[in-house]
Design a protein around this motif. Structure first.
Motif, PDB file in Angstrom:
ATOM      1  N   LYS A 127     -31.852 -54.358  31.690  1.00  0.00           N
ATOM      2  CA  LYS A 127     -31.245 -55.477  32.956  1.00  0.00           C
ATOM      3  C   LYS A 127     -30.864 -54.995  34.050  1.00  0.00           C
ATOM      4  CE  LYS A 127     -29.405 -57.241  29.153  1.00  0.00           C
ATOM      5  NZ  LYS A 127     -30.018 -57.869  28.592  1.00  0.00           N
ATOM      6  N   GLN A 128     -32.286 -54.664  34.701  1.00  0.00           N
ATOM      7  CA  GLN A 128     -32.845 -54.176  35.333  1.00  0.00           C
ATOM      8  C   GLN A 128     -33.772 -54.184  35.850  1.00  0.00           C
ATOM      9  OE1 GLN A 128     -31.890 -50.348  35.033  1.00  0.00           O
ATOM     10  NE2 GLN A 128     -33.798 -49.403  35.642  1.00  0.00           N
ATOM     11  N   ASP A 129     -34.529 -54.586  37.077  1.00  0.00           N
ATOM     12  CA  ASP A 129     -36.721 -54.626  37.281  1.00  0.00           C
ATOM     13  C   ASP A 129     -36.989 -53.565  36.997  1.00  0.00           C
ATOM     14  OD1 ASP A 129     -36.064 -57.908  38.054  1.00  0.00           O
ATOM     15  OD2 ASP A 129     -35.927 -57.397  39.533  1.00  0.00           O
ATOM     16  N   ILE A 130     -38.081 -53.696  36.689  1.00  0.00           N
ATOM     17  CA  ILE A 130     -38.958 -52.387  36.219  1.00  0.00           C
ATOM     18  C   ILE A 130     -40.096 -52.969  37.003  1.00  0.00           C
ATOM     19  CG2 ILE A 130     -37.478 -51.153  34.132  1.00  0.00           C
ATOM     20  CD1 ILE A 130     -40.073 -52.465  32.274  1.00  0.00           C
ATOM     21  N   ASP A 131     -40.873 -51.440  37.155  1.00  0.00           N
ATOM     22  CA  ASP A 131     -42.336 -52.176  37.845  1.00  0.00           C
ATOM     23  C   ASP A 131     -43.430 -52.329  37.230  1.00  0.00           C
ATOM     24  OD1 ASP A 131     -41.900 -49.388  38.410  1.00  0.00           O
ATOM     25  OD2 ASP A 131     -41.979 -49.612  40.406  1.00  0.00           O
ATOM     26  N   SER A 132     -44.715 -51.374  36.766  1.00  0.00           N
ATOM     27  CA  SER A 132     -45.701 -51.527  36.021  1.00  0.00           C
ATOM     28  C   SER A 132     -45.376 -49.769  36.025  1.00  0.00           C
ATOM     29  CB  SER A 132     -47.115 -51.531  36.906  1.00  0.00           C
ATOM     30  OG  SER A 132     -47.020 -51.174  38.500  1.00  0.00           O
ATOM     31  N   THR A 133     -45.192 -48.959  37.071  1.00  0.00           N
ATOM     32  CA  THR A 133     -45.354 -47.888  37.097  1.00  0.00           C
ATOM     33  C   THR A 133     -44.724 -47.232  36.518  1.00  0.00           C
ATOM     34  OG1 THR A 133     -45.860 -47.290  39.445  1.00  0.00           O
ATOM     35  CG2 THR A 133     -45.205 -45.364  37.930  1.00  0.00           C
ATOM     36  N   ALA A 142     -32.697 -41.208  29.294  1.00  0.00           N
ATOM     37  CA  ALA A 142     -33.785 -40.077  30.004  1.00  0.00           C
ATOM     38  C   ALA A 142     -34.549 -41.040  31.027  1.00  0.00           C
ATOM     39  CB  ALA A 142     -34.790 -40.348  28.499  1.00  0.00           C
ATOM     40  N   GLY A 143     -34.031 -41.624  31.124  1.00  0.00           N
ATOM     41  CA  GLY A 143     -35.060 -42.272  32.344  1.00  0.00           C
ATOM     42  C   GLY A 143     -33.458 -43.236  33.292  1.00  0.00           C
ATOM     43  N   ASN A 144     -32.349 -43.206  33.006  1.00  0.00           N
ATOM     44  CA  ASN A 144     -31.097 -43.950  33.663  1.00  0.00           C
ATOM     45  C   ASN A 144     -31.317 -45.147  33.861  1.00  0.00           C
ATOM     46  OD1 ASN A 144     -28.275 -43.472  34.562  1.00  0.00           O
ATOM     47  ND2 ASN A 144     -29.863 -42.836  36.389  1.00  0.00           N
ATOM     48  N   TYR A 145     -31.947 -46.017  32.463  1.00  0.00           N
ATOM     49  CA  TYR A 145     -32.222 -47.345  32.199  1.00  0.00           C
ATOM     50  C   TYR A 145     -30.950 -48.710  31.911  1.00  0.00           C
ATOM     51  CZ  TYR A 145     -37.316 -45.836  32.781  1.00  0.00           C
ATOM     52  OH  TYR A 145     -37.921 -45.845  32.828  1.00  0.00           O
ATOM     53  N   LYS A 146     -30.621 -49.240  32.498  1.00  0.00           N
ATOM     54  CA  LYS A 146     -29.398 -50.042  31.574  1.00  0.00           C
ATOM     55  C   LYS A 146     -30.164 -51.183  30.882  1.00  0.00           C
ATOM     56  CE  LYS A 146     -27.322 -50.347  36.464  1.00  0.00           C
ATOM     57  NZ  LYS A 146     -27.052 -50.375  37.685  1.00  0.00           N
ATOM     58  N   ALA A 147     -30.738 -50.890  29.685  1.00  0.00           N
ATOM     59  CA  ALA A 147     -31.253 -51.387  28.762  1.00  0.00           C
ATOM     60  C   ALA A 147     -30.311 -51.360  26.999  1.00  0.00           C
ATOM     61  CB  ALA A 147     -31.936 -50.909  28.270  1.00  0.00           C
ATOM     62  N   GLU A 148     -30.732 -52.789  26.534  1.00  0.00           N
ATOM     63  CA  GLU A 148     -30.211 -52.391  25.003  1.00  0.00           C
ATOM     64  C   GLU A 148     -30.872 -53.411  24.523  1.00  0.00           C
ATOM     65  OE1 GLU A 148     -28.065 -56.881  26.075  1.00  0.00           O
ATOM     66  OE2 GLU A 148     -26.796 -55.193  26.439  1.00  0.00           O
ATOM     67  N   ARG A 149     -30.795 -53.447  22.923  1.00  0.00           N
ATOM     68  CA  ARG A 149     -31.981 -53.480  22.096  1.00  0.00           C
ATOM     69  C   ARG A 149     -31.868 -55.306  21.869  1.00  0.00           C
ATOM     70  NH1 ARG A 149     -32.230 -51.382  16.416  1.00  0.00           N
ATOM     71  NH2 ARG A 149     -34.146 -52.892  15.489  1.00  0.00           N
ATOM     72  N   TYR A 150     -32.467 -55.751  21.441  1.00  0.00           N
ATOM     73  CA  TYR A 150     -32.158 -57.431  21.815  1.00  0.00           C
ATOM     74  C   TYR A 150     -32.574 -57.616  19.947  1.00  0.00           C
ATOM     75  CZ  TYR A 150     -33.407 -62.145  20.700  1.00  0.00           C
ATOM     76  OH  TYR A 150     -32.949 -63.712  19.981  1.00  0.00           O
ATOM     77  N   VAL A 164     -42.950 -43.376  15.970  1.00  0.00           N
ATOM     78  CA  VAL A 164     -42.774 -44.880  17.250  1.00  0.00           C
ATOM     79  C   VAL A 164     -44.329 -44.882  17.146  1.00  0.00           C
ATOM     80  CG1 VAL A 164     -43.370 -45.742  19.473  1.00  0.00           C
ATOM     81  CG2 VAL A 164     -41.949 -44.462  18.849  1.00  0.00           C
ATOM     82  N   GLU A 165     -45.179 -46.279  16.318  1.00  0.00           N
ATOM     83  CA  GLU A 165     -46.166 -47.074  15.735  1.00  0.00           C
ATOM     84  C   GLU A 165     -47.201 -47.291  17.405  1.00  0.00           C
ATOM     85  OE1 GLU A 165     -49.334 -48.071  12.334  1.00  0.00           O
ATOM     86  OE2 GLU A 165     -47.545 -49.372  13.309  1.00  0.00           O
ATOM     87  N   HIS A 166     -46.257 -48.207  17.783  1.00  0.00           N
ATOM     88  CA  HIS A 166     -47.137 -49.116  18.888  1.00  0.00           C
ATOM     89  C   HIS A 166     -45.888 -49.303  20.002  1.00  0.00           C
ATOM     90  CE1 HIS A 166     -50.336 -50.834  20.565  1.00  0.00           C
ATOM     91  NE2 HIS A 166     -49.680 -52.717  20.817  1.00  0.00           N
ATOM     92  N   VAL A 167     -46.660 -49.797  21.034  1.00  0.00           N
ATOM     93  CA  VAL A 167     -45.483 -50.010  21.850  1.00  0.00           C
ATOM     94  C   VAL A 167     -46.093 -50.819  23.421  1.00  0.00           C
ATOM     95  CG1 VAL A 167     -43.669 -48.694  24.055  1.00  0.00           C
ATOM     96  CG2 VAL A 167     -45.017 -47.303  22.006  1.00  0.00           C
ATOM     97  N   THR A 201     -43.230 -47.007  28.171  1.00  0.00           N
ATOM     98  CA  THR A 201     -44.741 -46.682  27.009  1.00  0.00           C
ATOM     99  C   THR A 201     -44.830 -44.896  27.010  1.00  0.00           C
ATOM    100  OG1 THR A 201     -45.531 -48.926  27.875  1.00  0.00           O
ATOM    101  CG2 THR A 201     -46.943 -47.397  27.133  1.00  0.00           C
ATOM    102  N   ASN A 202     -45.150 -44.716  28.109  1.00  0.00           N
ATOM    103  CA  ASN A 202     -45.734 -43.283  27.590  1.00  0.00           C
ATOM    104  C   ASN A 202     -44.338 -42.026  26.723  1.00  0.00           C
ATOM    105  OD1 ASN A 202     -47.987 -43.205  27.987  1.00  0.00           O
ATOM    106  ND2 ASN A 202     -47.648 -42.135  30.101  1.00  0.00           N
ATOM    107  N   TRP A 203     -43.282 -42.293  27.418  1.00  0.00           N
ATOM    108  CA  TRP A 203     -42.158 -41.877  26.656  1.00  0.00           C
ATOM    109  C   TRP A 203     -41.791 -42.803  24.932  1.00  0.00           C
ATOM    110  CZ3 TRP A 203     -37.377 -42.848  24.065  1.00  0.00           C
ATOM    111  CH2 TRP A 203     -36.010 -41.972  24.276  1.00  0.00           C
ATOM    112  N   LEU A 204     -41.922 -44.029  24.928  1.00  0.00           N
ATOM    113  CA  LEU A 204     -42.030 -44.031  23.576  1.00  0.00           C
ATOM    114  C   LEU A 204     -42.617 -44.271  22.392  1.00  0.00           C
ATOM    115  CD1 LEU A 204     -40.496 -48.084  24.440  1.00  0.00           C
ATOM    116  CD2 LEU A 204     -39.307 -46.416  23.177  1.00  0.00           C
ATOM    117  N   TYR A 205     -44.011 -43.410  22.931  1.00  0.00           N
ATOM    118  CA  TYR A 205     -45.338 -42.864  22.331  1.00  0.00           C
ATOM    119  C   TYR A 205     -44.387 -41.614  21.765  1.00  0.00           C
ATOM    120  CZ  TYR A 205     -48.618 -47.036  22.427  1.00  0.00           C
ATOM    121  OH  TYR A 205     -49.187 -48.542  21.666  1.00  0.00           O
ATOM    122  N   ASN A 206     -44.660 -41.242  22.517  1.00  0.00           N
ATOM    123  CA  ASN A 206     -44.138 -40.136  22.508  1.00  0.00           C
ATOM    124  C   ASN A 206     -42.433 -39.406  20.872  1.00  0.00           C
ATOM    125  OD1 ASN A 206     -45.430 -38.563  23.593  1.00  0.00           O
ATOM    126  ND2 ASN A 206     -44.815 -38.847  25.298  1.00  0.00           N
TER     127      ASN A 206
END
Length: 141
Positions: A49-55, A103-111, A70-73, A61-66
């Motif tokens: 629910k916020q803009d994320i840049d490529s960084t 971990a990243g202080n993100y505003k996010a939710e599962r769809y 988790v198999e693929h991201v 992506t790295n966090w989820l892979y760890n």
């Protein structure tokens, strides 16, 4: 007389070929390995629910892979969506997303699609005949 025998020979050949194909598909369906719960993979989507840049997308992506299980991201900064596949025996998508938010202080939710969207989902169910035939040919080629 030769044309009659030729037609009989071609017709018999087509019947034998059809029967052999049906038999091969049947043998494959009966003897193929069954997917166990340990091998089943599920997909989850995270809407940011916020803009994320490529960084940030790379960091997500790295966090989820760890994360265990988790198999693929895939993370798309243009749409602010991340999708990952995981083994539900090893991990829980809701827990992974909650940990990601912390971990990243993100505003996010599962769809999660509503019941109507689920009805319009993939038309090839795992137990359908067309899925069996396509799976047969995927394994051959």
């Amino acid at each position: 007389m030769k044309t009659v025998w030729k037609k009989v020979f071609i017709g018999t050949g087509l019947v034998v070929l059809s029967a052999a194909t049906v038999l091969a598909v049947h043998i494959y369906q009966v003897t193929r390995p069954k997917i166990t719960d340990d091998e089943r993979v599920v997909m989850a989507r995270v809407d940011f629910k916020q803009d994320i840049d490529s960084t940030e997308a790379h960091a997500i992506t790295n966090w989820l892979y760890n994360q265990k299980g988790v198999e693929h991201v895939l993370c798309n900064p243009e749409t602010n969506i991340a999708v990952f596949t995981f083994y539900p025996v090893q991990a829980n998508a809701n827990d992974i997303i909650e940990d990601l938010k912390l971990a990243g202080n993100y505003k996010a939710e599962r769809y999660l699609p509503d019941a109507n969207a689920m009805q319009k989902g993939c038309p090839v169910s795992p137990n359908s005949g067309s899925n069996s035939v396509s799976g047969f040919f995927k394994n051959i080629f």
